[in-house]
Design a protein around this motif. Structure first.
Motif, PDB file in Angstrom:
ATOM      1  N   PRO A 111       1.228  -1.092  -0.019  1.00 25.59           N
ATOM      2  CA  PRO A 111      -0.050   0.022   0.140  1.00 25.59           C
ATOM      3  C   PRO A 111       0.638   1.370   0.091  1.00 25.59           C
ATOM      4  N   ALA A 112       1.367   2.171  -1.288  1.00 26.94           N
ATOM      5  CA  ALA A 112       1.994   2.453  -1.419  1.00 26.94           C
ATOM      6  C   ALA A 112       1.742   3.932  -0.756  1.00 26.94           C
ATOM      7  N   ASP A 113      -0.657   4.127  -1.544  1.00 32.91           N
ATOM      8  CA  ASP A 113      -0.914   5.591  -0.253  1.00 32.91           C
ATOM      9  C   ASP A 113      -0.727   5.424   1.031  1.00 32.91           C
ATOM     10  N   LEU A 114      -0.501   4.332   1.553  1.00 33.78           N
ATOM     11  CA  LEU A 114      -0.733   3.978   2.528  1.00 33.78           C
ATOM     12  C   LEU A 114       0.408   4.902   3.317  1.00 33.78           C
ATOM     13  N   LEU A 115       2.129   4.601   2.769  1.00 29.85           N
ATOM     14  CA  LEU A 115       3.316   4.239   2.990  1.00 29.85           C
ATOM     15  C   LEU A 115       3.188   6.538   3.416  1.00 29.85           C
ATOM     16  N   PRO A 187       6.484   0.835  12.257  1.00 25.80           N
ATOM     17  CA  PRO A 187       6.412  -0.563  11.923  1.00 25.80           C
ATOM     18  C   PRO A 187       6.531  -0.310  10.720  1.00 25.80           C
ATOM     19  N   LEU A 188       6.691   0.502  10.484  1.00 25.95           N
ATOM     20  CA  LEU A 188       6.613   0.751   8.928  1.00 25.95           C
ATOM     21  C   LEU A 188       8.281   0.573   7.859  1.00 25.95           C
ATOM     22  N   GLU A 200      25.400  24.328   4.035  1.00 27.70           N
ATOM     23  CA  GLU A 200      25.472  25.961   4.346  1.00 27.70           C
ATOM     24  C   GLU A 200      24.434  25.885   5.962  1.00 27.70           C
ATOM     25  N   THR A 201      23.126  26.619   5.645  1.00 27.02           N
ATOM     26  CA  THR A 201      22.896  26.638   6.682  1.00 27.02           C
ATOM     27  C   THR A 201      22.232  24.804   7.042  1.00 27.02           C
ATOM     28  N   ASN A 202      21.339  24.250   6.145  1.00 24.87           N
ATOM     29  CA  ASN A 202      20.980  22.898   6.136  1.00 24.87           C
ATOM     30  C   ASN A 202      21.425  21.986   6.824  1.00 24.87           C
ATOM     31  N   ILE A 203      20.977  21.024   6.402  1.00 27.42           N
ATOM     32  CA  ILE A 203      21.077  19.412   6.451  1.00 27.42           C
ATOM     33  C   ILE A 203      20.685  18.676   5.312  1.00 27.42           C
ATOM     34  N   SER A 204      21.707  18.438   4.589  1.00 32.65           N
ATOM     35  CA  SER A 204      21.055  16.766   3.384  1.00 32.65           C
ATOM     36  C   SER A 204      21.386  15.665   4.120  1.00 32.65           C
ATOM     37  N   PHE A 205      20.258  15.060   4.058  1.00 34.46           N
ATOM     38  CA  PHE A 205      20.482  13.243   4.701  1.00 34.46           C
ATOM     39  C   PHE A 205      20.091  12.641   3.597  1.00 34.46           C
ATOM     40  N   THR A 206      19.723  11.585   4.317  1.00 33.14           N
ATOM     41  CA  THR A 206      19.422   9.854   3.654  1.00 33.14           C
ATOM     42  C   THR A 206      19.155   9.256   4.213  1.00 33.14           C
ATOM     43  N   ILE A 207      18.368   8.522   4.265  1.00 28.64           N
ATOM     44  CA  ILE A 207      17.818   6.956   5.055  1.00 28.64           C
ATOM     45  C   ILE A 207      17.518   6.125   4.245  1.00 28.64           C
ATOM     46  N   THR A 208      17.827   5.080   4.958  1.00 30.47           N
ATOM     47  CA  THR A 208      17.452   4.088   3.541  1.00 30.47           C
ATOM     48  C   THR A 208      16.843   2.842   4.615  1.00 30.47           C
ATOM     49  N   CYS A 209      15.901   2.459   4.209  1.00 31.09           N
ATOM     50  CA  CYS A 209      15.712   1.241   5.670  1.00 31.09           C
ATOM     51  C   CYS A 209      14.554  -0.204   4.245  1.00 31.09           C
ATOM     52  N   ARG A 210      14.408  -1.388   5.197  1.00 30.90           N
ATOM     53  CA  ARG A 210      13.288  -2.221   4.348  1.00 30.90           C
ATOM     54  C   ARG A 210      12.140  -1.727   4.659  1.00 30.90           C
ATOM     55  N   LEU A 211      11.252  -2.358   3.879  1.00 33.55           N
ATOM     56  CA  LEU A 211       9.677  -2.550   3.514  1.00 33.55           C
ATOM     57  C   LEU A 211       9.171  -3.917   4.127  1.00 33.55           C
ATOM     58  N   PRO A 212       8.561  -3.747   5.675  1.00 32.32           N
ATOM     59  CA  PRO A 212       8.018  -4.767   5.933  1.00 32.32           C
ATOM     60  C   PRO A 212       7.107  -4.932   5.576  1.00 32.32           C
ATOM     61  N   GLY A 213       6.469  -5.961   4.524  1.00 33.60           N
ATOM     62  CA  GLY A 213       5.097  -7.031   3.998  1.00 33.60           C
ATOM     63  C   GLY A 213       5.980  -6.251   2.665  1.00 33.60           C
ATOM     64  N   SER A 214       6.270  -5.918   2.744  1.00 37.22           N
ATOM     65  CA  SER A 214       6.302  -5.316   1.423  1.00 37.22           C
ATOM     66  C   SER A 214       7.019  -6.648  -0.014  1.00 37.22           C
ATOM     67  N   GLY A 215       6.930  -7.007  -1.770  1.00 33.89           N
ATOM     68  CA  GLY A 215       7.432  -8.043  -2.012  1.00 33.89           C
ATOM     69  C   GLY A 215       6.887  -9.568  -1.498  1.00 33.89           C
ATOM     70  N   ILE A 218      -0.499  -9.585  -0.708  1.00 36.89           N
ATOM     71  CA  ILE A 218      -1.678  -8.543   0.165  1.00 36.89           C
ATOM     72  C   ILE A 218      -2.702  -9.231   0.120  1.00 36.89           C
ATOM     73  N   THR A 219      -3.473 -10.389   0.573  1.00 32.23           N
ATOM     74  CA  THR A 219      -4.019 -11.468   0.767  1.00 32.23           C
ATOM     75  C   THR A 219      -5.490 -10.840   1.284  1.00 32.23           C
ATOM     76  N   GLY A 220      -6.394 -11.263   1.393  1.00 32.95           N
ATOM     77  CA  GLY A 220      -7.408 -10.858   2.527  1.00 32.95           C
ATOM     78  C   GLY A 220      -8.506  -9.603   2.119  1.00 32.95           C
ATOM     79  N   GLU A 221      -9.443  -9.933   2.721  1.00 33.65           N
ATOM     80  CA  GLU A 221     -10.017  -8.096   2.741  1.00 33.65           C
ATOM     81  C   GLU A 221      -9.621  -7.096   3.089  1.00 33.65           C
ATOM     82  N   GLY A 222      -9.527  -5.899   2.928  1.00 26.89           N
ATOM     83  CA  GLY A 222      -9.297  -4.496   3.052  1.00 26.89           C
ATOM     84  C   GLY A 222      -7.520  -5.140   2.913  1.00 26.89           C
ATOM     85  N   GLY A 223      -6.936  -5.680   2.669  1.00 28.49           N
ATOM     86  CA  GLY A 223      -5.113  -5.748   1.914  1.00 28.49           C
ATOM     87  C   GLY A 223      -5.020  -4.687   1.051  1.00 28.49           C
TER      88      GLY A 223
END
Length: 223
Positions: A111-115, A187-188, A200-215, A218-223
């Motif tokens: 559910p990318a929209d929920l992400l 938990p996502l 300069e005055t800001n901080i540039s960042f990169t965050i990398t993680c895995r997405l549980p439930g992806s791949g 999804i089965t069942g109603e509302g999945g």
């Protein structure tokens, strides 16, 4: 004394019988006179025929011009309708594209929209996300997040999960830490890894993680 008698000899205008074959017969003469009369009548009637023909051509030309004007008026009247039809066709094509996109989202295994909605809820003020990248396991590079110690069992949903990379800027280190802690506690996201550097005055960042439930399908109603 008696008057002298004048003898008038009649002139014979008839051709000798032996020469008649070389001249026109009376029947042929009558035929030629008739043909000549017809030719004279034709020559006399020809101007009237040509005049009527010219009138007919002018009438047909007028009808063609009138029909052309009617068609031009109809085309001009139909122009707004054609523009409306073009607009409606464009809207219809856009709706079809949106429906296809929605069906693709429904068929997606995550559910990318929920992400995206979850990210909008945990991003604090002072954080600007500039890029989000989701990669399937086949394109994930070695050494990306999810690395575990030897002997540790990796859940199947994590082993086959997608990798999310978040790029952005933060106004300060405290702002970035607040956002990173929210990502760690969510938990996502599984085992996020972060890198940042001052720009300069800001901080540039990169965050990398895995997405549980992806791949995983999804089965069942509302999945």
């Amino acid at each position: 004394m008696s008057k002298p008698v004048k003898v008038i000899r009649g002139a014979n205008f008839a051709y000798p019988w032996s020469e008649r074959a070389d001249f026109y017969s009376p029947k042929m003469v009558r035929l030629m006179i008739g043909v000549s009369a017809l030719l004279v009548l034709a020559l006399v009637a020809l101007p009237f025929v040509l005049k009527n023909l010219e009138r007919g051509i002018l009438f047909e030309r007028g009808m063609v011009n009138a029909n052309a004007n009617v068609l031009r008026i109809q085309v001009e009247a139909a122009a707004p309708m054609l523009q409306t039809k073009t607009l409606l066709d464009s809207i219809m094509a856009d709706l079809v594209t949106r429906v296809d996109l929605r069906q693709q989202i429904v068929k997606a295994d995550y559910p990318a929209d929920l992400l995206l909605l979850h990210l909008s809820e945990i991003v604090p003020g002072g954080i600007i996300l500039t890029n989000l990248t989701v990669q399937p396991p086949a394109t994930r590079a070695v050494g990306r997040p999810g690395t575990v110690t030897q002997g540790e069992e990796i859940p199947e949903e994590i082993l086959n999960s997608y990798t999310l990379t978040i790029n952005g800027t933060a106004q300060s280190a405290d702002t970035f830490n607040t956002f990173y802690e929210a990502v760690e506690q969510s938990p996502l996201f599984w085992r996020p890894v972060q890198t940042f550097r001052p720009v300069e005055t800001n901080i540039s960042f990169t965050i990398t993680c895995r997405l549980p439930g992806s791949g995983v399908e999804i089965t069942g109603e509302g999945g």
